[in-house]
Design a protein around this motif. Structure first.
Motif, short mmCIF file in Angstrom:
data_model
loop_
_atom_site.label_atom_id
_atom_site.label_comp_id
_atom_site.label_asym_id
_atom_site.label_seq_id
_atom_site.Cartn_x
_atom_site.Cartn_y
_atom_site.Cartn_z
N SER A 187 -40.23 -74.02 -8.18
CA SER A 187 -40.02 -74.68 -9.47
C SER A 187 -38.61 -75.22 -9.54
O SER A 187 -37.66 -74.56 -9.14
N PHE A 194 -32.21 -68.91 -15.97
CA PHE A 194 -32.97 -69.90 -15.20
C PHE A 194 -34.17 -70.34 -16.03
O PHE A 194 -34.90 -69.50 -16.57
N THR A 220 -37.15 -77.66 -23.57
CA THR A 220 -37.46 -76.84 -24.75
C THR A 220 -36.22 -76.11 -25.29
O THR A 220 -36.33 -75.19 -26.10
N TYR A 234 -40.73 -57.66 -19.11
CA TYR A 234 -41.49 -58.80 -18.62
C TYR A 234 -40.58 -59.81 -17.93
O TYR A 234 -41.05 -60.73 -17.26
N VAL A 235 -39.30 -59.58 -18.08
CA VAL A 235 -38.36 -60.39 -17.30
C VAL A 235 -37.98 -59.59 -16.06
O VAL A 235 -37.58 -58.43 -16.14
N LEU A 236 -38.18 -60.21 -14.92
CA LEU A 236 -37.99 -59.52 -13.64
C LEU A 236 -36.61 -59.79 -13.08
O LEU A 236 -36.14 -60.92 -13.09
N TYR A 288 -36.47 -62.34 -10.02
CA TYR A 288 -36.84 -63.75 -10.13
C TYR A 288 -35.77 -64.53 -10.88
O TYR A 288 -35.24 -64.04 -11.88
N GLY A 347 -32.80 -63.29 -13.61
CA GLY A 347 -33.04 -62.04 -14.32
C GLY A 347 -32.77 -62.14 -15.82
O GLY A 347 -32.77 -61.14 -16.52
N VAL A 348 -32.52 -63.37 -16.28
CA VAL A 348 -32.29 -63.60 -17.72
C VAL A 348 -33.07 -64.84 -18.12
O VAL A 348 -33.10 -65.81 -17.37
N ILE A 349 -33.69 -64.80 -19.28
CA ILE A 349 -34.38 -66.00 -19.73
C ILE A 349 -33.92 -66.42 -21.12
O ILE A 349 -33.44 -65.61 -21.92
N VAL A 391 -38.43 -69.12 -25.50
CA VAL A 391 -38.91 -70.22 -26.35
C VAL A 391 -40.32 -69.86 -26.79
O VAL A 391 -41.30 -70.30 -26.19
N HIS A 398 -43.35 -72.22 -26.99
CA HIS A 398 -43.89 -72.92 -25.82
C HIS A 398 -44.09 -72.06 -24.59
O HIS A 398 -44.32 -72.58 -23.50
N ASP A 399 -43.97 -70.77 -24.73
CA ASP A 399 -44.21 -69.88 -23.59
C ASP A 399 -45.02 -68.69 -24.10
O ASP A 399 -44.66 -68.05 -25.08
N ARG A 450 -45.61 -65.58 -22.97
CA ARG A 450 -45.02 -64.25 -23.01
C ARG A 450 -43.97 -64.15 -24.11
O ARG A 450 -43.89 -63.15 -24.83
N THR A 469 -36.16 -72.57 -7.78
CA THR A 469 -36.48 -71.17 -7.47
C THR A 469 -37.88 -71.13 -6.87
O THR A 469 -38.64 -72.09 -6.97
C1 ANZ Z 1 -37.78 -71.35 -21.00
C2 ANZ Z 1 -39.17 -71.76 -21.05
C3 ANZ Z 1 -39.81 -72.46 -22.05
C4 ANZ Z 1 -39.86 -71.36 -19.96
C5 ANZ Z 1 -41.13 -72.73 -21.88
C6 ANZ Z 1 -41.18 -71.60 -19.75
C7 ANZ Z 1 -41.83 -72.29 -20.74
P1 ANZ Z 1 -42.13 -70.48 -13.07
O1 ANZ Z 1 -42.56 -71.83 -13.53
O2 ANZ Z 1 -43.24 -69.57 -12.71
O3 ANZ Z 1 -41.05 -70.55 -12.02
N1 ANZ Z 1 -38.52 -66.92 -16.22
C8 ANZ Z 1 -37.40 -67.24 -15.60
N2 ANZ Z 1 -36.88 -66.20 -14.96
C9 ANZ Z 1 -37.73 -65.18 -15.21
C10 ANZ Z 1 -37.72 -63.82 -14.84
N3 ANZ Z 1 -36.74 -63.30 -14.10
N4 ANZ Z 1 -38.72 -63.05 -15.26
C11 ANZ Z 1 -39.71 -63.56 -16.03
N5 ANZ Z 1 -39.75 -64.82 -16.42
C12 ANZ Z 1 -38.77 -65.63 -16.01
O4 ANZ Z 1 -41.48 -69.77 -14.34
C13 ANZ Z 1 -40.23 -70.14 -14.78
C14 ANZ Z 1 -40.15 -69.76 -16.20
O5 ANZ Z 1 -40.38 -68.34 -16.28
C15 ANZ Z 1 -38.80 -70.02 -16.77
O6 ANZ Z 1 -38.82 -71.14 -17.66
C16 ANZ Z 1 -38.58 -68.85 -17.70
O7 ANZ Z 1 -39.14 -69.24 -18.91
C17 ANZ Z 1 -39.38 -67.76 -17.08
F1 ANZ Z 1 -41.76 -73.43 -22.83
O8 ANZ Z 1 -37.60 -70.87 -19.66
B1 ANZ Z 1 -38.89 -70.63 -19.04
#
Ligand code: ANZ
Length: 851
Positions: free
Chosen positions: A270, A290, A296, A369-371, A374, A377-379, A382, A385-386, A388, A458
């Motif tokens: 991604s 990340f 968003t 739920y944040v790993l 990956y 490790g910080v999100i 939103v 739009h997400d 979880r 990533t």
């Molecule tokens: C804000 C956001 C808004 C996201 C939105 C998604 C949707 P993929 O696509 O699978 O790579 N993320 C990032 N790091 C994470 C972690 N360590 N543990 C759990 N979740 C994590 O997923 C990337 C998205 O997963 C990232 O984009 C982040 O959420 C989340 F409408 O950021 B997103």
């Protein structure tokens, strides 16, 4: 190869599973069984002694070495590979057999196309499955595995495949795993192996670490226990270094699309942004986020940090410390793994981050739920739009702020859930009204301009955890020296033999059972000769199967893992067929290992399988096959009752091969009748058939059959190929004594890959020379395919007005319809309704008009 679904847990006697005859509506299960049992006692009466014929030809092929490829001299090598089985105690699974028969049809066809086909088979016999089974039975995996292999071997000998048994391998053979260990050493020396302490998937039931790929929806793929996270030191293969190449090469692989899609998804590249967020009152701490959705960013209402994140301790407010620590300790023990469906949980740190564009204060939470592994490790959360983030915001009463409106006007959060698609930005400052895609770019540009962030890529793919704290595998060839740390075992000392110990059960300590074997553990350092200890973990079963295809051609070479000349001649494999359930385990690892060996100079090619086809899966009477349902299909049973030919034919006739289908006992009867009719048509004409070439329609039908069957077999459309053979048999039956030897031979040749035994027997009975399987595949003659045509004269009121050309066999209605549409006839008919239309077959149409 091991399928994730076969489970030891609820083992039953399966060798007596009742064979149910079709789905007879309304009959009770019990009465169906009784009927089935009655039928079972009386095998269907057959046109010939199937068992004797199949036995005789198996023995004859074996004796004459019919399928032994001359690997050194073969002028047209064709390596036809299938996934080697995991020799389970249940015996050959119908899924294996389905896969193997389809692959064998391909191999037999290519042999008839003049290729030197090499079709080897072996056993993927190390691993948890055998070991768990032995534990359950109170035995030892070594003799039990040997017994299972013996059973598999005899089953595989009956299915009619053209296996070259002279190249059989077993991964448990020290002559094999010596080279599995050698590969480990090569990768180690190349810096592709790493020992890391990290949070790993731990199966509390199997008492071992699992790779991410072995965790399905939070459960162990083998035993279904809920997987836990543990902090352990493990050996990893750095497959992530190859992520881009594994992804890019997919474009040029001729593979079943669904497998490519799964791999792409698993590698999960991604692109998005990474940026820093200041934490209020902590100038010294910056947390980095990340995101794949910078578009968003105006919808961020809080931030979430992984429990293990090093910043957690620093930023947590004094009054929240106790709660945050308790949550951290708890989540370390029971941390959900990817795909888990346990309820979302988290805890507020009392700290606030500063939004990088708006300067808004965002509460920082800790949630598992944040790993940590990956992204960063910080999100940025939103919730609008997400999914979880949405669930989390709902659970803890945090604000939800929609910032992307779906194009087409519907509401951003219509059904009280997150809208995860793209669209047009709303409430997003200067970006309002922009499309998601361009907003992403523009927002990253702004983050860059402010010096807080940048574009980032990533991957979902993690490094491959290769060590297992179990017994039944190749010991990892490493020696721990107090002076020199991890030292690879010198190559001339390989294999490191797996010691034969009574007590091989895991104790859950996280240390392999080999750790209890002092004679094994204590050794000397290869560098300094000082006292040292051996590594006690064994390697993952999937390493055994990541290189087996390289070994077959050189299976008895004791100087090198594969012979370079042989490898150049036979590899990469021309065709690989197997189950799609291996999309991300075996099929990804094998590509990685091949690439790494290529880069180290051991192979000329970097992709092991330029062509791969996934066979479909079989269900039984509409239901998934499982032992608890008792609808387990035992191939032996059917082979005994109908013979391998009928079983093979039915398997591929049942459904499109790559889709898989519904196995119904009633369907076998249809194939049985077809085979018996084939026998009658051919055997009855064995001596009397005329030697002349077929003519006219007979010739056309023969070439049409050749054409269809050839195209279908080439495209693995075996079901329609069999249907075409059925149609052709009908045509032959109708012509009875006029059927020529040429037609009989052609029919047998086309049928040969499907029904190798019967066609061989009939081939001999009609007095043809050699083996049917050593003949050339028939070629369709284009000129014969064209149906003959006739010219029809079109009259209006008896006067010649036009001519039409139609195929000779066009039915009357069609001829008159076309005559009435002939341009010059239309002119003379001038819109009037004909009183009568007279047709003289093959000659003329007369349109009679009034007046
Ligand atoms: C804000 C956001 C808004 C996201 C939105 C998604 C949707 P993929 O696509 O699978 O790579 N993320 C990032 N790091 C994470 C972690 N360590 N543990 C759990 N979740 C994590 O997923 C990337 C998205 O997963 C990232 O984009 C982040 O959420 C989340 F409408 O950021 B997103």
């Amino acid at each position: 190869m091991m399928k994730g679904t076969v489970r030891e847990q609820k083992r039953r006697r399966i060798d007596r599973a009742p064979v149910q005859q079709g789905a007879t509506g309304g009959t009770t299960h019990a009465s169906r069984r009784t009927k089935a049992a009655a039928r079972e006692q009386k095998p269907p009466r057959r046109a010939y002694d199937v068992a004797a014929v199949e036995r005789r030809w198996s023995e004859e092929w074996e004796r004459s070495g019919a399928y032994r490829a001359d690997l050194e001299h073969a002028p047209r090598p064709y390596y036809n590979l299938m996934m080697f089985p995991y020799p389970s105690a249940e015996g050959l699974h119908v899924g294996n057999m389905y896969s193997y028969v389809g692959s064998d049809i391909h191999g037999r066809w290519q042999a008839m196309n003049g290729y030197d086909v090499f079709e080897p088979i072996g056993f993927d016999a190390f691993g948890l499955h055998s070991e768990n089974f032995a534990i359950k039975r109170g035995g030892h995996p070594r003799p039990m595995t040997a017994a299972n292999i013996a059973n598999f071997r005899s089953q595989l000998r009956r299915i009619g495949n053209r296996f070259d048994w002279s190249h059989e391998i077993s991964t448990t053979d020290p002559a094999y795993y010596r080279w599995t260990q050698w590969i480990f050493v090569q990768l180690f020396k190349a810096g592709l192996v790493e020992r890391k302490t990290g949070s790993v998937n731990w199966c509390p039931n199997d008492k071992t670490v699992l790779a991410d790929e072995q965790v399905i929806a939070g459960r162990c793929e083998r035993c279904e226990a809920l997987v836990e996270r543990r902090e352990l030191a493990q050996w990893y293969f750095k497959i992530t270094k190859y992520a881009d190449r594994l992804l890019e090469n997919l474009e040029r692989l001729d593979w079943s699309e669904r497998v490519k899609v799964t791999q792409r998804h698993w590698i999960g590249r991604s692109t998005g942004a990474e940026f820093g967020m200041a934490v209020e009152g902590h100038e010294d701490v910056a947390i980095r986020v990340f995101t794949t959705r910078p578009d968003t960013i105006y919808g961020v209402t809080f931030a979430v940090v992984a429990p293990e994140h090093p910043a957690v301790a620093a930023i947590t407010a004094a009054e929240r410390r106790e709660a945050v620590e308790a949550y951290g300790a708890d989540s370390r023990a029971t941390r959900p793994v990817p795909g888990d469906e346990r309820p979302i949980s988290g805890v507020f740190t009392g700290a606030f981050a500063i939004h990088p564009l708006t300067g808004e204060r965002l509460p920082i939470w800790v949630a598992d739920y944040v790993l940590m592994e990956y992204g960063t490790g910080v999100i940025m959360a939103v919730p609008a739009h997400d999914e979880r983030d949405f669930a989390f915001a709902r659970a803890y009463g945090l604000p939800i702020r929609p910032v992307v409106a779906p194009d087409g006007g519907s509401e951003a959060n219509p059904s009280g859930s997150a809208y995860t698609g793209v669209g047009t930005l709303i409430d997003s400052g200067a970006y309002t009204g922009m499309a998601s895609e361009s907003a992403k770019e523009a927002i990253i540009d702004e983050l860059e301009a402010r010096g807080t962030g940048s574009r980032a890529v990533t991957y979902h793919l993690r490094d491959w955890a290769i060590s297992r704290q179990r017994y039944w595998g190749p010991p990892i060839p490493i020696i721990w020296c107090p002076q020199h740390d991890a030292v690879p075992v010198p190559e001339e000392q390989l294999p490191v033999l797996l010691p034969d110990v009574e007590n091989y059960q895991p104790d859950g300590s996280g240390v392999s059972p080999l750790g209890r074997v002092q004679e094994f553990v204590n050794t000397t350092c290869p560098i300094c000769g000082g006292p040292a200890r051996r590594e006690t973990d064994v390697s993952d079963n999937f390493l055994d199967s990541a290189w087996y295809f390289l070994r077959y051609p050189s299976h008895d070479d004791d100087r090198e893992p594969w012979n370079p000349g042989m490898t150049r001649k036979w590899l990469p494999a021309k065709m690989y067929i197997g189950g799609a359930e291996h999309s991300v385990l075996h099929l990804l690892y094998v590509r990685f290992i091949t690439m790494a060996l290529h880069d180290l100079g051991y192979l000329d090619f970097e992709e092991p399988f330029p062509r791969f086809r996934a066979n479909g899966t079989i269900v039984k009477d509409g239901a998934k096959i499982s032992k608890s349902k008792g609808n387990y299909i035992v191939p032996d049973h059917y082979i005994e009752r109908y013979g391998a030919d009928v079983f093979r034919m039915y398997l591929v006739f049942m459904a499109p091969y790559e889709a898989g289908g519904d196995f119904r006992d009633s369907g076998l009867e249809g194939i049985r009748r077809f085979m018996d009719r084939t026998w009658q048509v051919v055997a009855s004409r064995a001596t009397g058939a005329p030697r002349s070439e077929p003519k006219g329609e007979a010739r056309r039908a023969m070439h049409a059959a050749i054409q269809t069957v050839t195209d279908d077999v080439a495209g693995l459309k075996y079901n329609t190929a069999v249907a075409a053979l059925m149609k052709y048999l009908n045509a032959l039956e109708q012509r009875q004594e006029h059927v020529t030897r040429v037609e009989l031979r052609t029919f047998l040749l086309l049928l040969a890959p499907f029904a190798p035994f019967m066609t061989e027997e009939l081939w001999h009975r009609i007095g043809a020379a050699g083996s049917v399987h050593a003949q050339r595949w028939p070629q369709a003659d284009e000129s014969a395919l064209r149906a003959e045509t006739v010219t029809i004269v079109v009259q209006v009121n008896g006067r010649l007005r036009d001519r039409i050309i139609v195929p000779a066999d066009t039915p009357e209605a069609e001829v008159t319809r076309r005559a009435l549409e002939a341009p010059n006839a239309v002119r003379f008919i001038a819109g009037r309704a004909p009183r009568q239309v007279v047709y003289v077959p093959g000659r003329l149409v007369n349109v009679v008009l009034d007046g």
